[in-house]
Design a protein around this motif. Structure first.
Motif, PDB file in Angstrom:
ATOM      1  N   LEU A  78       0.649  -1.318   0.022  1.00  0.00           N
ATOM      2  CA  LEU A  78       0.251   0.115  -0.225  1.00  0.00           C
ATOM      3  C   LEU A  78       0.482   1.335  -0.057  1.00  0.00           C
ATOM      4  O   LEU A  78       0.478   2.308  -0.531  1.00  0.00           O
ATOM      5  CB  LEU A  78      -1.250   0.018   1.424  1.00  0.00           C
ATOM      6  N   CYS A  81       2.118   1.412  -3.691  1.00  0.00           N
ATOM      7  CA  CYS A  81       1.155   1.979  -4.894  1.00  0.00           C
ATOM      8  C   CYS A  81       0.375   3.430  -4.703  1.00  0.00           C
ATOM      9  O   CYS A  81       0.086   4.165  -4.767  1.00  0.00           O
ATOM     10  CB  CYS A  81      -0.567   1.367  -3.827  1.00  0.00           C
ATOM     11  N   ARG A  82       0.721   4.012  -3.183  1.00  0.00           N
ATOM     12  CA  ARG A  82       0.826   5.758  -2.468  1.00  0.00           C
ATOM     13  C   ARG A  82       2.285   6.031  -3.363  1.00  0.00           C
ATOM     14  O   ARG A  82       1.414   7.149  -3.380  1.00  0.00           O
ATOM     15  CB  ARG A  82       0.032   5.653  -1.633  1.00  0.00           C
ATOM     16  N   LYS A  85       1.231   6.758  -7.008  1.00  0.00           N
ATOM     17  CA  LYS A  85       0.008   7.484  -6.686  1.00  0.00           C
ATOM     18  C   LYS A  85      -1.042   6.302  -7.355  1.00  0.00           C
ATOM     19  O   LYS A  85      -1.959   6.876  -8.608  1.00  0.00           O
ATOM     20  CB  LYS A  85       0.122   8.514  -8.123  1.00  0.00           C
ATOM     21  N   LEU A  87      -3.915   3.287  -7.769  1.00  0.00           N
ATOM     22  CA  LEU A  87      -5.171   2.479  -6.769  1.00  0.00           C
ATOM     23  C   LEU A  87      -4.851   2.045  -6.347  1.00  0.00           C
ATOM     24  O   LEU A  87      -4.778   0.644  -7.092  1.00  0.00           O
ATOM     25  CB  LEU A  87      -6.840   2.987  -6.915  1.00  0.00           C
ATOM     26  N   ILE A 117      -5.642   0.673   7.588  1.00  0.00           N
ATOM     27  CA  ILE A 117      -6.359   0.784   6.058  1.00  0.00           C
ATOM     28  C   ILE A 117      -7.613   1.611   6.977  1.00  0.00           C
ATOM     29  O   ILE A 117      -8.547   1.569   7.971  1.00  0.00           O
ATOM     30  CB  ILE A 117      -5.561  -0.563   5.566  1.00  0.00           C
ATOM     31  N   VAL A 130     -11.155   0.726  -3.166  1.00  0.00           N
ATOM     32  CA  VAL A 130      -9.733   1.149  -2.927  1.00  0.00           C
ATOM     33  C   VAL A 130      -9.174   1.240  -1.613  1.00  0.00           C
ATOM     34  O   VAL A 130     -10.166   1.586  -0.514  1.00  0.00           O
ATOM     35  CB  VAL A 130     -10.009   2.717  -3.538  1.00  0.00           C
ATOM     36  N   ARG A 132      -6.323   2.085   1.422  1.00  0.00           N
ATOM     37  CA  ARG A 132      -5.526   3.030   1.190  1.00  0.00           C
ATOM     38  C   ARG A 132      -4.729   2.509   2.741  1.00  0.00           C
ATOM     39  O   ARG A 132      -5.063   2.588   3.709  1.00  0.00           O
ATOM     40  CB  ARG A 132      -6.182   4.561   1.068  1.00  0.00           C
ATOM     41  N   THR A 134      -3.993   4.682   6.279  1.00  0.00           N
ATOM     42  CA  THR A 134      -3.952   5.541   7.210  1.00  0.00           C
ATOM     43  C   THR A 134      -2.334   6.150   7.342  1.00  0.00           C
ATOM     44  O   THR A 134      -1.383   5.982   7.122  1.00  0.00           O
ATOM     45  CB  THR A 134      -4.399   5.431   8.615  1.00  0.00           C
ATOM     46  N   GLU A 135      -2.518   7.573   7.614  1.00  0.00           N
ATOM     47  CA  GLU A 135      -1.898   8.790   7.557  1.00  0.00           C
ATOM     48  C   GLU A 135      -0.414   8.095   8.376  1.00  0.00           C
ATOM     49  O   GLU A 135       0.243   8.123   8.778  1.00  0.00           O
ATOM     50  CB  GLU A 135      -2.293  10.273   7.459  1.00  0.00           C
ATOM     51  N   TYR A 138       1.431   5.074   8.190  1.00  0.00           N
ATOM     52  CA  TYR A 138       2.432   5.541   6.780  1.00  0.00           C
ATOM     53  C   TYR A 138       3.867   6.154   7.269  1.00  0.00           C
ATOM     54  O   TYR A 138       4.681   5.881   7.180  1.00  0.00           O
ATOM     55  CB  TYR A 138       1.857   6.201   5.418  1.00  0.00           C
TER      56      TYR A 138
END
Length: 188
Positions: A78, A81-82, A85, A87, A117, A130, A132, A134-135, A138
């Motif tokens: 992930l 992917c981030r 950019k 998904l 996530i 999707v 993602r 989490t901040e 990350y």
């Protein structure tokens, strides 16, 4: 019964071809000098040390993040992917990890419940989600595991292009030679 010093000597010799294959049943070293064999033994010991270090990093990161190896591999995917950019969907994660959709659902439930996530509607496929990172997760991963793993790049950058090419060739050929795909070993 071996003494602790004998056991210690055996441990130091684990990656010595003379100790693992004293009769040259597995490796013909008749064409190699003693210096060549000693250098190759050092290479094997260095590879083992790298594997052990990687295992300690994995153990430390899974303890720190309170996650298992598969969870950590999913988060790494992930993060990539981030950065690219791109998904990430549950099926992308399942394919990357080589796990079933049921296992992926359990993994995503675990990561969602842990606050690692988010699941969001896909912008162009209303049937898909999707995923993602989490901040907080990350940032935590980048500041710990990411920073530690980035040291590999620094070490590689210190090598000349010719040295890097030799190392690449060695690692790629070793991976090919060690691959067990298609091999059938006898089992009881």
């Amino acid at each position: 019964m071996p003494t602790s010093s004998e056991a210690s000597e055996a441990a130091k010799s684990l990656y010595s071809v003379e100790s693992s294959d004293p009769e040259s049943e597995l490796v013909d070293r008749s064409e190699l000098s003693n210096a060549d064999v000693a250098q190759i033994n050092r290479m094997m010991a260095a590879m083992a040390a790298l594997r052990q270090t990687e295992e300690r990093i994995t153990q430390a990161s899974t303890r720190y993040m309170k996650l298992n190896k598969t969870d950590m591999r999913a988060l790494h995917f992930l993060i990539v992917c981030r950065h690219r950019k791109q998904l990430a969907t549950p099926s992308d994660i399942a394919e990357h990890l080589g796990i079933t959709t049921a296992s992926t659902t359990k993994l995503l439930d675990r990561l969602t419940n842990g606050g690692h996530i988010t699941r969001e509607p896909h912008p162009s496929d209303r049937r898909a989600l999707v995923i993602r990172i989490t901040e907080d997760t990350y940032r935590s991963a980048m500041d710990t595991v990411g920073r530690q793993q980035a040291k590999r790049f620094v070490v590689a950058a210190r090598r000349t292009p010719a040295e890097r090419e030799a190392i690449i060739c060695f690692l790629e050929e070793t991976a090919r030679e060690l691959d067990v795909t298609g091999q059938e070993w006898a089992s009881d």
